[in-house]
Design an enzyme around this catalytic site. Structure first.
Site, PDB file in Angstrom:
ATOM      1  N   ASP A  89       0.836  -1.189   0.000  1.00 32.13           N
ATOM      2  CA  ASP A  89       0.000   0.000   0.000  1.00 32.13           C
ATOM      3  C   ASP A  89       0.881   1.252   0.000  1.00 32.13           C
ATOM      4  O   ASP A  89       1.859   1.325   0.741  1.00 32.13           O
ATOM      5  CB  ASP A  89      -0.880  -0.034   1.256  1.00 32.13           C
ATOM      6  CG  ASP A  89      -1.872   1.095   1.322  1.00 32.13           C
ATOM      7  OD1 ASP A  89      -2.768   1.145   0.460  1.00 32.13           O
ATOM      8  OD2 ASP A  89      -1.764   1.920   2.237  1.00 32.13           O
ATOM      9  N   GLU A 119       1.583  -0.420  -5.123  1.00 33.04           N
ATOM     10  CA  GLU A 119       0.641   0.649  -5.422  1.00 33.04           C
ATOM     11  C   GLU A 119       1.529   1.883  -5.585  1.00 33.04           C
ATOM     12  O   GLU A 119       2.027   2.423  -4.593  1.00 33.04           O
ATOM     13  CB  GLU A 119      -0.356   0.848  -4.284  1.00 33.04           C
ATOM     14  CG  GLU A 119      -1.353   1.953  -4.575  1.00 33.04           C
ATOM     15  CD  GLU A 119      -2.290   2.236  -3.407  1.00 33.04           C
ATOM     16  OE1 GLU A 119      -3.494   2.420  -3.654  1.00 33.04           O
ATOM     17  OE2 GLU A 119      -1.811   2.276  -2.254  1.00 33.04           O
TER      18      GLU A 119
END
Length: 655
Positions: free
Chosen positions: A325, A361
């Site tokens: 993330d 990401e």
């Protein structure tokens, strides 16, 4: 009791007792606190600091299952970045199992308030290594994003006691669904221990995604009540069905948040070392994450904590890979993002990790935070440009024929830079963050009122359309148009070059009622309604997933370049002209691919035909050979032209 001589952190079981170690450069003193099963403190023991700033203690006679935490004393001067408060019980950053979930309470952030009764206790556990195998997932495969709790909370076949847990993923009905739609890997949204954001309790809401971690290694008891043994068993059973397991991990921030947040672990142990602070203003935390703090991933201790966390899941459960993330934080230093930075390099070089799949990401909200295409190979990267270009193409936006072709061919504009020959793209249409795929074609705007922020949260631009009615509709024509759009979107995704990702439920029309930021909806808004899934859509997903597996061209990762591997045609059957490429509202495109048919074991050509117009289009298929329509109900006859219905994608095989 004696000083611990093991590594920089954690509890290690020996025959005669347990070693404890925790790192802090700035703490004046750290104490180990031991607890009984009744949550009462049994002992508070001073630890011995080493020259390496690791505080150590060996406790004779202690055994597996003991419960513990730390207290750190020192200077309390938040404006100087120092948050030492011995009233705060602290979770070991190397904890692997906790006795309860985290629960937010104002006392967790109140100086001088004892939090022993509020903070989970770490449990001394014994490592059980698994037999390591090569990762099952290969680039070019199909990743299925799963929020563990939401995915099975309402599954009618799963026993109630298992619903919403990792163990439920191995239920025969769940596995049958995964295999029906051809999943290569499940990507589990965070299953490590997290805490709710502090504004949620007063709204009677709970975090349902888990992107607010406290302990990087400890599994959350709500999702994995059986700890590492449960995860290990689930991975083994999924592997037995040919399905890999990828963990979505959050190393960019922690649930301790900004200076008004909680003191639970890293902040209390050494806030100044573990988080980024503004230059000349050490009391102000850098907020490159939008969540109040940013972990200093370039700090040697934090780097090792990250590496050890990843190794823990590979060695202890056989995990195939990881999705990170807000991954630019992993490469951030004081001077900005460094793709060849020490932490990213260490992750790829580690002997245990170097063959695992790594997915970034590739953005955060800090300066220079958009880094799509800039992660070091072999990192795969979430490709939001593909997401937006495919959405805009099917919405009917102008000037989207070229971007569609670029997306289908592997995004050479991004991954072909600096001589790149292969795509590292993870193509997706929707993810946990944003509209579901069904809501994309059912809502023109977000509807986040249930989040308690007067619809101010979440992205405003979703490149969505509602097909004439905002939200749910009973009109058969609206329902059919939305289903056609969903089929076209799914077909486009599965026909793209690179790895692909689908969020659980999007194969069957799952809705979140227009909520595009449903992180705080641990309820029917996010829980997957299995009986309500549209079986026609599920069957379509299964069919196109089968085509993707049948034809080698889709799972290969070399960038399509037009040198014998792909031909772009118009409905005339001839190559697209410059004028056609540059026509703003051009509504058709044909992609003719050279491929191997694994079913027949021979080289052939496959035509993928796109028609976003409101009426059917006739394509003349290229060459003198005949072609056969690939569809579940298609007649087995050869044709020279293809009739492509409105708002659809058709597949034709050269025969």
């Amino acid at each position: 009791m004696a000083a611990n001589k093991s590594g920089q952190g954690g509890a290690t079981i020996f025959e005669t007792g347990v070693d404890f170690a925790v790192w802090s450069h700035n703490a004046g003193r750290i104490e180990l606190c031991l607890f009984g099963d009744d949550d009462k403190e049994l002992a508070r023991l001073p630890m011995q600091r080493g020259d390496d700033h690791v505080h150590r203690l060996f406790v004779d006679g202690l055994k597996e299952g003991a419960r513990y935490g730390y207290r750190a004393d020192g200077v309390y001067a938040p404006d100087s970045g120092l948050w030492f408060d011995p009233s705060k019980l602290l979770v070991d950053p190397y904890a692997k199992e906790l006795d309860r979930p985290f629960s937010h309470d104002p006392l967790l952030g109140s100086f001088g308030a004892d939090t022993q009764h509020l903070v989970p206790k770490a449990i001394v556990t014994r490592d059980v290594p698994v037999k390591q195998i090569k990762p099952l997932f290969k680039p070019g495969g199909f990743v299925y994003e799963v929020a563990v709790r939401s995915f099975t909370k309402l599954h009618p076949d799963v026993p109630e006691a298992q619903r919403g847990t990792v163990a439920a993923l191995t239920h025969p009905s769940v596995i049958a669904h995964l295999k029906r739609i051809g999943v290569n890997a499940v990507e589990l949204m965070p299953i490590t221990a997290w805490i709710d954001e502090r504004h949620l309790p007063r709204l009677s809401l709970r975090n349902s995604w888990g992107y607010n971690p406290v302990a990087f290694m400890a599994l959350d008891p709500r999702l994995v009540p059986g700890g590492m043994a449960e995860l290990r068993d689930a991975v083994a059973k999924l592997h037995g069905e040919g399905i890999a397991v990828i963990l979505d991990l959050v190393f960019n921030h922690t649930g301790e948040s900004d200076r008004f947040g909680t003191t639970l672990s890293l902040r209390g142990l050494d806030n100044l070392s573990f988080y980024r602070h503004l230059p000349q203003r050490p009391g102000d935390l850098v907020n490159d994450t939008g969540t109040g703090n940013t972990v200093a991933c370039d700090h040697p201790y934090v780097r090792q904590l990250i590496i050890d966390s990843l190794r823990n899941f590979v060695l202890g459960a056989g995990i195939d890979g990881f999705r990170f993330d807000l991954a630019p934080v992993l490469g951030r230093t004081a001077s900005g993002f460094e793709g060849n930075g020490e932490t990213l390099t260490a992750m790829l070089a580690d002997e245990v990790l170097k063959d695992r799949v790594m997915i970034a990401e590739p953005w955060d909200i800090g300066p220079g935070g958009y880094q799509l295409g800039n992660f070091p190979a072999p990192f795969l990267e979430w490709n939001d440009r593909v997401r937006d270009d495919i959405r805009c193409y099917w919405r009917g936006d102008d000037w989207k024929t070229g971007p569609l072709a670029t997306a289908l061919a592997g995004s050479s504009d991004i991954f072909g830079r600096n001589g790149g020959q292969a795509t590292r793209s993870v193509n997706f249409l929707a993810a946990h963050d944003g509209f579901t795929l069904n809501d994309l074609v059912s809502y023109s705007g977000k509807h986040n009122e249930a989040n308690g922020e007067e619809n101010r949260d979440g992205h405003n631009e979703n490149h969505s359309w509602n097909n004439g009615v905002e939200g749910e509709s009973r009109y058969p024509d609206i329902i059919r148009r939305r289903r056609d759009d969903l089929k076209a979107l799914l077909s486009t995704l599965f026909a793209s070059r690179g790895s692909i990702m689908l969020t659980a439920g999007d194969e069957g029309g799952r809705t979140q009622r227009g909520n595009n930021n449903a992180y705080c909806q641990d309820n029917e808004i996010t829980w997957m309604d299995w009986p309500a899934l549209d079986d026609e859509l599920v069957a379509h997903t299964a069919f196109i997933s089968g085509l993707r597996k049948r034809f080698s061209v889709f799972s290969q990762t070399g960038l399509l370049n037009g040198n014998g591997d792909v031909e772009w045609i118009s409905p005339s059957g001839r190559p697209m002209t410059v004028q056609e490429w540059e026509t703003p509202n051009f509504s058709t495109l044909g992609m003719v691919l050279a491929t191997r048919d694994e079913q027949g074991g021979k080289a052939t050509r496959l035509a993928v035909l796109f028609n976003r117009s409101g009426g059917e289009e006739v394509f003349t298929l290229p060459g003198s050979a005949s072609w056969r329509h690939l569809a579940p109900d298609a007649a087995k006859k050869s044709v020279a032209s293809a009739i492509v219905p409105r708002r659809s994608v058709a597949f034709y095989l050269e025969s």
